[in-house]
Design a protein around this motif. Structure first.
Motif, PDB file in Angstrom:
ATOM      1  N   GLY A   8       0.811  -1.206   0.000  1.00 16.24           N
ATOM      2  CA  GLY A   8       0.000   0.000   0.000  1.00 16.24           C
ATOM      3  C   GLY A   8       0.843   1.254   0.000  1.00 16.24           C
ATOM      4  N   ARG A   9       0.156   2.392   0.042  1.00 17.78           N
ATOM      5  CA  ARG A   9       0.816   3.703   0.045  1.00 17.78           C
ATOM      6  C   ARG A   9       0.605   4.339   1.404  1.00 17.78           C
ATOM      7  N   PHE A  10       1.702   4.855   1.969  1.00 21.44           N
ATOM      8  CA  PHE A  10       1.645   5.458   3.294  1.00 21.44           C
ATOM      9  C   PHE A  10       2.375   6.800   3.278  1.00 21.44           C
ATOM     10  N   THR A  11       2.048   7.621   4.258  1.00 26.79           N
ATOM     11  CA  THR A  11       2.728   8.886   4.470  1.00 26.79           C
ATOM     12  C   THR A  11       2.951   9.039   5.975  1.00 26.79           C
ATOM     13  N   ALA A  12       3.547  10.135   6.374  1.00 21.95           N
ATOM     14  CA  ALA A  12       3.807  10.395   7.788  1.00 21.95           C
ATOM     15  C   ALA A  12       2.838  11.457   8.294  1.00 21.95           C
ATOM     16  N   ALA A  13       2.470  11.332   9.550  1.00 22.08           N
ATOM     17  CA  ALA A  13       1.617  12.320  10.204  1.00 22.08           C
ATOM     18  C   ALA A  13       2.173  12.585  11.592  1.00 22.08           C
ATOM     19  N   SER A  14       1.962  13.787  12.072  1.00 22.15           N
ATOM     20  CA  SER A  14       2.438  14.124  13.408  1.00 22.15           C
ATOM     21  C   SER A  14       1.728  15.374  13.893  1.00 22.15           C
ATOM     22  N   ASP A  15       1.647  15.514  15.199  1.00 21.50           N
ATOM     23  CA  ASP A  15       1.098  16.743  15.766  1.00 21.50           C
ATOM     24  C   ASP A  15       2.201  17.772  16.032  1.00 21.50           C
ATOM     25  N   ARG A  16       3.431  17.436  15.666  1.00 25.52           N
ATOM     26  CA  ARG A  16       4.542  18.365  15.865  1.00 25.52           C
ATOM     27  C   ARG A  16       4.495  19.466  14.814  1.00 25.52           C
ATOM     28  N   THR A  17       5.060  20.601  15.152  1.00 22.06           N
ATOM     29  CA  THR A  17       5.125  21.701  14.188  1.00 22.06           C
ATOM     30  C   THR A  17       6.365  21.593  13.312  1.00 22.06           C
ATOM     31  N   ASP A  18       7.420  20.958  13.839  1.00 17.05           N
ATOM     32  CA  ASP A  18       8.626  20.785  13.034  1.00 17.05           C
ATOM     33  C   ASP A  18       9.372  19.539  13.480  1.00 17.05           C
ATOM     34  N   ILE A  19      10.376  19.207  12.696  1.00 17.32           N
ATOM     35  CA  ILE A  19      11.188  18.011  12.948  1.00 17.32           C
ATOM     36  C   ILE A  19      12.638  18.367  12.653  1.00 17.32           C
ATOM     37  N   THR A  20      13.546  17.813  13.407  1.00 20.36           N
ATOM     38  CA  THR A  20      14.973  18.002  13.154  1.00 20.36           C
ATOM     39  C   THR A  20      15.491  16.751  12.460  1.00 20.36           C
ATOM     40  N   VAL A  21      16.047  16.953  11.279  1.00 26.70           N
ATOM     41  CA  VAL A  21      16.622  15.861  10.491  1.00 26.70           C
ATOM     42  C   VAL A  21      18.137  15.993  10.597  1.00 26.70           C
ATOM     43  N   GLN A  53      18.197   3.679  24.766  1.00 26.96           N
ATOM     44  CA  GLN A  53      17.910   3.436  26.187  1.00 26.96           C
ATOM     45  C   GLN A  53      17.449   4.697  26.904  1.00 26.96           C
ATOM     46  N   HIS A  54      17.633   5.869  26.280  1.00 31.44           N
ATOM     47  CA  HIS A  54      17.259   7.154  26.884  1.00 31.44           C
ATOM     48  C   HIS A  54      16.370   7.939  25.913  1.00 31.44           C
ATOM     49  N   PRO A  55      15.091   7.548  25.786  1.00 35.16           N
ATOM     50  CA  PRO A  55      14.213   8.228  24.830  1.00 35.16           C
ATOM     51  C   PRO A  55      14.062   9.722  25.115  1.00 35.16           C
ATOM     52  N   ASP A  56      14.274  10.122  26.361  1.00 33.87           N
ATOM     53  CA  ASP A  56      14.198  11.548  26.692  1.00 33.87           C
ATOM     54  C   ASP A  56      15.319  12.357  26.037  1.00 33.87           C
ATOM     55  N   ALA A  57      16.330  11.684  25.474  1.00 34.46           N
ATOM     56  CA  ALA A  57      17.408  12.397  24.772  1.00 34.46           C
ATOM     57  C   ALA A  57      16.896  13.033  23.480  1.00 34.46           C
ATOM     58  N   GLY A  58      15.771  12.539  22.951  1.00 29.14           N
ATOM     59  CA  GLY A  58      15.144  13.202  21.822  1.00 29.14           C
ATOM     60  C   GLY A  58      15.268  12.541  20.467  1.00 29.14           C
ATOM     61  N   LEU A  59      15.955  11.407  20.370  1.00 28.39           N
ATOM     62  CA  LEU A  59      16.026  10.693  19.093  1.00 28.39           C
ATOM     63  C   LEU A  59      14.681  10.015  18.837  1.00 28.39           C
ATOM     64  N   LEU A  60      14.089  10.287  17.664  1.00 28.06           N
ATOM     65  CA  LEU A  60      12.793   9.704  17.322  1.00 28.06           C
ATOM     66  C   LEU A  60      12.929   8.439  16.489  1.00 28.06           C
ATOM     67  N   SER A  74      18.759  10.406  10.824  1.00 29.36           N
ATOM     68  CA  SER A  74      18.038  10.362  12.093  1.00 29.36           C
ATOM     69  C   SER A  74      17.076  11.530  12.201  1.00 29.36           C
ATOM     70  N   TYR A  75      16.046  11.300  13.014  1.00 29.50           N
ATOM     71  CA  TYR A  75      15.010  12.297  13.261  1.00 29.50           C
ATOM     72  C   TYR A  75      15.011  12.602  14.756  1.00 29.50           C
ATOM     73  N   TRP A  76      14.982  13.893  15.080  1.00 34.10           N
ATOM     74  CA  TRP A  76      15.082  14.354  16.463  1.00 34.10           C
ATOM     75  C   TRP A  76      13.922  15.272  16.815  1.00 34.10           C
ATOM     76  N   GLU A  77      13.639  15.334  18.102  1.00 36.01           N
ATOM     77  CA  GLU A  77      12.587  16.228  18.575  1.00 36.01           C
ATOM     78  C   GLU A  77      12.922  17.688  18.299  1.00 36.01           C
ATOM     79  N   SER A  78      14.189  18.055  18.458  1.00 33.76           N
ATOM     80  CA  SER A  78      14.578  19.454  18.268  1.00 33.76           C
ATOM     81  C   SER A  78      16.091  19.542  18.124  1.00 33.76           C
ATOM     82  N   PRO A  79      16.585  20.673  17.586  1.00 29.69           N
ATOM     83  CA  PRO A  79      18.040  20.861  17.541  1.00 29.69           C
ATOM     84  C   PRO A  79      18.639  20.913  18.945  1.00 29.69           C
ATOM     85  N   GLU A  80      17.865  21.422  19.898  1.00 33.12           N
ATOM     86  CA  GLU A  80      18.359  21.494  21.281  1.00 33.12           C
ATOM     87  C   GLU A  80      18.598  20.107  21.853  1.00 33.12           C
TER      88      GLU A  80
END
Length: 158
Positions: A8-21, A53-60, A74-80
């Motif tokens: 099938g065909r899929f796309t990405a969805a998120s409630d985030r306003t931005d993503i860090t690549v 092991q540390h999801p709070d580090a921000g790696l998605l 990689s995809y991150w929550e933020s540059p910070e």
């Protein structure tokens, strides 16, 4: 282990306003200098293990390709989040970077590189056809292409 292909065909969805690549990798410039190449290459696995092991580090999520030039997407929550991990004395990156600078930088044996992009989610367009969970859809939410998302223009929200 190979991930199961989902037809099938899929796309990405998120409630985030931005993503860090974040793209990072290395190149074996002098591949015959196996010690330098392997020493540098071996530093990524402990970093990824730590981040998982540390999801709070921000790696998605991430994907990695190996070869003479390696690439880790990689995809991150933020540059910070990314910068905090890079400079965290208790995480495995800072020591590995300092060792690379001390031992390898300037020798020409191994090149390292990275690129960081802060992208508004509304400006992204992704589609996956007959793929296992992959890319941004694996790092966020994978949804079937449907009404309002059938074309690249629609997925970009234009």
């Amino acid at each position: 282990m190979t991930a199961q292909v989902e037809p099938g065909r899929f796309t990405a969805a998120s409630d985030r306003t931005d993503i860090t690549v974040f793209l990072i990798g290395m190149r074996a410039n002098h591949w015959w200098r196996v010690g330098s190449v392997m020493r540098t290459a071996s530093r990524m696995a402990p970093m990824l293990k730590h981040l998982m092991q540390h999801p709070d580090a921000g790696l998605l999520g991430f994907h990695q390709w190996l070869g003479r030039t390696t690439v880790l997407l990689s995809y991150w929550e933020s540059p910070e989040h990314l910068q905090r991990f890079a400079s965290d004395r208790d995480a495995p990156h800072l020591a590995a970077w300092r060792e690379f600078v001390r031992r390898s930088q300037g020798s020409g044996d191994v090149g390292v590189w990275h690129e960081t992009y802060q992208v508004p989610f509304a400006d992204l367009e992704v589609v996956y056809n007959d793929m296992p969970p992959f890319g941004l859809a694996a790092a966020t939410t994978r949804v079937p292409v449907g009404a309002g998302s059938r074309t690249a223009r629609q997925r970009l929200g234009r």
